[in-house]
Design a protein around this motif. Structure first.
Motif, PDB file in Angstrom:
ATOM      1  N   ALA A 114     -17.864  11.703 -23.101  1.00  0.00           N
ATOM      2  CA  ALA A 114     -18.630  12.940 -23.263  1.00  0.00           C
ATOM      3  C   ALA A 114     -17.758  14.146 -22.922  1.00  0.00           C
ATOM      4  CB  ALA A 114     -19.867  12.921 -22.373  1.00  0.00           C
ATOM      5  N   ARG A 115     -16.970  14.036 -21.858  1.00  0.00           N
ATOM      6  CA  ARG A 115     -16.079  15.122 -21.458  1.00  0.00           C
ATOM      7  C   ARG A 115     -15.022  15.384 -22.534  1.00  0.00           C
ATOM      8  NH1 ARG A 115     -15.303  13.477 -16.725  1.00  0.00           N
ATOM      9  NH2 ARG A 115     -13.506  12.146 -17.133  1.00  0.00           N
ATOM     10  N   GLU A 116     -14.454  14.315 -23.102  1.00  0.00           N
ATOM     11  CA  GLU A 116     -13.450  14.469 -24.151  1.00  0.00           C
ATOM     12  C   GLU A 116     -14.035  15.117 -25.406  1.00  0.00           C
ATOM     13  OE1 GLU A 116     -11.894  10.552 -24.678  1.00  0.00           O
ATOM     14  OE2 GLU A 116     -10.692  10.626 -22.846  1.00  0.00           O
ATOM     15  N   GLN A 117     -15.266  14.739 -25.753  1.00  0.00           N
ATOM     16  CA  GLN A 117     -15.915  15.351 -26.917  1.00  0.00           C
ATOM     17  C   GLN A 117     -16.183  16.835 -26.668  1.00  0.00           C
ATOM     18  OE1 GLN A 117     -19.392  13.002 -27.673  1.00  0.00           O
ATOM     19  NE2 GLN A 117     -18.251  11.369 -28.696  1.00  0.00           N
ATOM     20  N   LYS A 118     -16.615  17.155 -25.456  1.00  0.00           N
ATOM     21  CA  LYS A 118     -16.885  18.549 -25.111  1.00  0.00           C
ATOM     22  C   LYS A 118     -15.598  19.371 -25.145  1.00  0.00           C
ATOM     23  CE  LYS A 118     -19.281  21.224 -21.566  1.00  0.00           C
ATOM     24  NZ  LYS A 118     -19.946  21.178 -20.270  1.00  0.00           N
ATOM     25  N   GLU A 119     -14.504  18.810 -24.606  1.00  0.00           N
ATOM     26  CA  GLU A 119     -13.216  19.506 -24.625  1.00  0.00           C
ATOM     27  C   GLU A 119     -12.702  19.680 -26.049  1.00  0.00           C
ATOM     28  OE1 GLU A 119     -10.659  17.229 -22.125  1.00  0.00           O
ATOM     29  OE2 GLU A 119     -11.632  17.903 -20.277  1.00  0.00           O
ATOM     30  N   ALA A 120     -12.882  18.665 -26.890  1.00  0.00           N
ATOM     31  CA  ALA A 120     -12.439  18.766 -28.280  1.00  0.00           C
ATOM     32  C   ALA A 120     -13.213  19.845 -29.025  1.00  0.00           C
ATOM     33  CB  ALA A 120     -12.591  17.420 -28.981  1.00  0.00           C
ATOM     34  N   ALA A 121     -14.504  19.929 -28.776  1.00  0.00           N
ATOM     35  CA  ALA A 121     -15.316  20.961 -29.416  1.00  0.00           C
ATOM     36  C   ALA A 121     -14.894  22.344 -28.936  1.00  0.00           C
ATOM     37  CB  ALA A 121     -16.793  20.730 -29.114  1.00  0.00           C
ATOM     38  N   ARG A 122     -14.625  22.472 -27.644  1.00  0.00           N
ATOM     39  CA  ARG A 122     -14.187  23.753 -27.102  1.00  0.00           C
ATOM     40  C   ARG A 122     -12.819  24.150 -27.660  1.00  0.00           C
ATOM     41  NH1 ARG A 122     -14.018  22.804 -21.698  1.00  0.00           N
ATOM     42  NH2 ARG A 122     -11.795  22.387 -21.820  1.00  0.00           N
ATOM     43  N   ASP A 123     -11.897  23.187 -27.757  1.00  0.00           N
ATOM     44  CA  ASP A 123     -10.579  23.465 -28.316  1.00  0.00           C
ATOM     45  C   ASP A 123     -10.670  23.894 -29.774  1.00  0.00           C
ATOM     46  OD1 ASP A 123      -9.506  22.823 -25.865  1.00  0.00           O
ATOM     47  OD2 ASP A 123      -8.842  20.815 -26.473  1.00  0.00           O
ATOM     48  N   ALA A 124     -11.540  23.236 -30.538  1.00  0.00           N
ATOM     49  CA  ALA A 124     -11.717  23.603 -31.946  1.00  0.00           C
ATOM     50  C   ALA A 124     -12.296  25.005 -32.064  1.00  0.00           C
ATOM     51  CB  ALA A 124     -12.618  22.595 -32.641  1.00  0.00           C
TER      52      ALA A 124
ATOM     53  N   ARG B 188     -11.980  27.459 -29.857  1.00  0.00           N
ATOM     54  CA  ARG B 188     -10.939  28.411 -29.469  1.00  0.00           C
ATOM     55  C   ARG B 188      -9.903  28.573 -30.571  1.00  0.00           C
ATOM     56  NH1 ARG B 188      -9.635  27.026 -23.128  1.00  0.00           N
ATOM     57  NH2 ARG B 188     -11.603  27.800 -22.309  1.00  0.00           N
ATOM     58  N   ALA B 189      -9.536  27.485 -31.234  1.00  0.00           N
ATOM     59  CA  ALA B 189      -8.563  27.562 -32.327  1.00  0.00           C
ATOM     60  C   ALA B 189      -9.114  28.378 -33.489  1.00  0.00           C
ATOM     61  CB  ALA B 189      -8.190  26.159 -32.791  1.00  0.00           C
ATOM     62  N   ALA B 190     -10.381  28.193 -33.790  1.00  0.00           N
ATOM     63  CA  ALA B 190     -10.996  28.966 -34.871  1.00  0.00           C
ATOM     64  C   ALA B 190     -11.043  30.449 -34.508  1.00  0.00           C
ATOM     65  CB  ALA B 190     -12.405  28.448 -35.145  1.00  0.00           C
ATOM     66  N   TYR B 191     -11.365  30.756 -33.253  1.00  0.00           N
ATOM     67  CA  TYR B 191     -11.392  32.150 -32.805  1.00  0.00           C
ATOM     68  C   TYR B 191      -9.998  32.769 -32.889  1.00  0.00           C
ATOM     69  CZ  TYR B 191     -11.641  36.183 -29.744  1.00  0.00           C
ATOM     70  OH  TYR B 191     -11.541  37.442 -29.233  1.00  0.00           O
ATOM     71  N   ALA B 192      -8.990  32.027 -32.430  1.00  0.00           N
ATOM     72  CA  ALA B 192      -7.619  32.544 -32.457  1.00  0.00           C
ATOM     73  C   ALA B 192      -7.148  32.768 -33.887  1.00  0.00           C
ATOM     74  CB  ALA B 192      -6.688  31.584 -31.728  1.00  0.00           C
ATOM     75  N   ALA B 193      -7.476  31.854 -34.790  1.00  0.00           N
ATOM     76  CA  ALA B 193      -7.076  32.016 -36.189  1.00  0.00           C
ATOM     77  C   ALA B 193      -7.751  33.229 -36.809  1.00  0.00           C
ATOM     78  CB  ALA B 193      -7.422  30.757 -36.971  1.00  0.00           C
ATOM     79  N   ALA B 194      -9.021  33.432 -36.502  1.00  0.00           N
ATOM     80  CA  ALA B 194      -9.737  34.591 -37.035  1.00  0.00           C
ATOM     81  C   ALA B 194      -9.157  35.879 -36.467  1.00  0.00           C
ATOM     82  CB  ALA B 194     -11.224  34.488 -36.710  1.00  0.00           C
ATOM     83  N   ARG B 195      -8.796  35.859 -35.207  1.00  0.00           N
ATOM     84  CA  ARG B 195      -8.224  37.052 -34.579  1.00  0.00           C
ATOM     85  C   ARG B 195      -6.870  37.378 -35.186  1.00  0.00           C
ATOM     86  NH1 ARG B 195      -4.941  38.285 -30.100  1.00  0.00           N
ATOM     87  NH2 ARG B 195      -5.491  40.274 -29.181  1.00  0.00           N
ATOM     88  N   ARG B 196      -6.027  36.366 -35.375  1.00  0.00           N
ATOM     89  CA  ARG B 196      -4.706  36.593 -35.956  1.00  0.00           C
ATOM     90  C   ARG B 196      -4.789  37.090 -37.388  1.00  0.00           C
ATOM     91  NH1 ARG B 196      -3.494  31.838 -33.064  1.00  0.00           N
ATOM     92  NH2 ARG B 196      -3.895  30.618 -34.916  1.00  0.00           N
ATOM     93  N   ALA B 197      -5.850  36.787 -38.077  1.00  0.00           N
ATOM     94  CA  ALA B 197      -5.998  37.212 -39.469  1.00  0.00           C
ATOM     95  C   ALA B 197      -6.486  38.654 -39.577  1.00  0.00           C
ATOM     96  CB  ALA B 197      -6.972  36.283 -40.191  1.00  0.00           C
ATOM     97  N   GLY B 198      -6.932  39.216 -38.489  1.00  0.00           N
ATOM     98  CA  GLY B 198      -7.498  40.567 -38.528  1.00  0.00           C
ATOM     99  C   GLY B 198      -6.447  41.655 -38.624  1.00  0.00           C
ATOM    100  N   PRO B 199      -6.801  42.796 -39.177  1.00  0.00           N
ATOM    101  CA  PRO B 199      -5.845  43.897 -39.334  1.00  0.00           C
ATOM    102  C   PRO B 199      -5.411  44.504 -37.995  1.00  0.00           C
ATOM    103  CG  PRO B 199      -8.033  44.577 -40.016  1.00  0.00           C
ATOM    104  CD  PRO B 199      -8.101  43.109 -39.750  1.00  0.00           C
ATOM    105  N   ALA B 200      -6.273  44.504 -37.000  1.00  0.00           N
ATOM    106  CA  ALA B 200      -5.916  45.072 -35.698  1.00  0.00           C
ATOM    107  C   ALA B 200      -4.807  44.244 -35.045  1.00  0.00           C
ATOM    108  CB  ALA B 200      -7.144  45.122 -34.794  1.00  0.00           C
TER     109      ALA B 200
END
Length: 64
Positions: free
Chosen positions: A18-28, A30-42
């Protein structure tokens, strides 16, 4: 007759999974947030400013 002994290994393995699944979901997430942020014009503008600032410092001999 009811079983009085409960194997703690099962609980430990279930908690670990359960902990590993929760960490994997959190990592995914965070990765999606970082990718969206890097794609932004700012973010791109900030990177351009940072690179320009570092290049100025290198040309002035402040960084080696």
């Amino acid at each position: 007759m009811a079983q009085t002994y409960r194997d703690p290994t099962f609980d430990e393995v279930a908690a670990r999974e359960a902990r590993e699944q929760k960490e994997a979901a959190r990592d995914a997430e965070r990765a999606a947030y970082a990718a969206a942020r890097r794609a932004g014009p700012a973010y791109k503008a900030m990177r351009r400013r940072k690179i320009a600032r570092l290049m100025r410092q290198v040309k002035l001999g402040l960084l080696k």
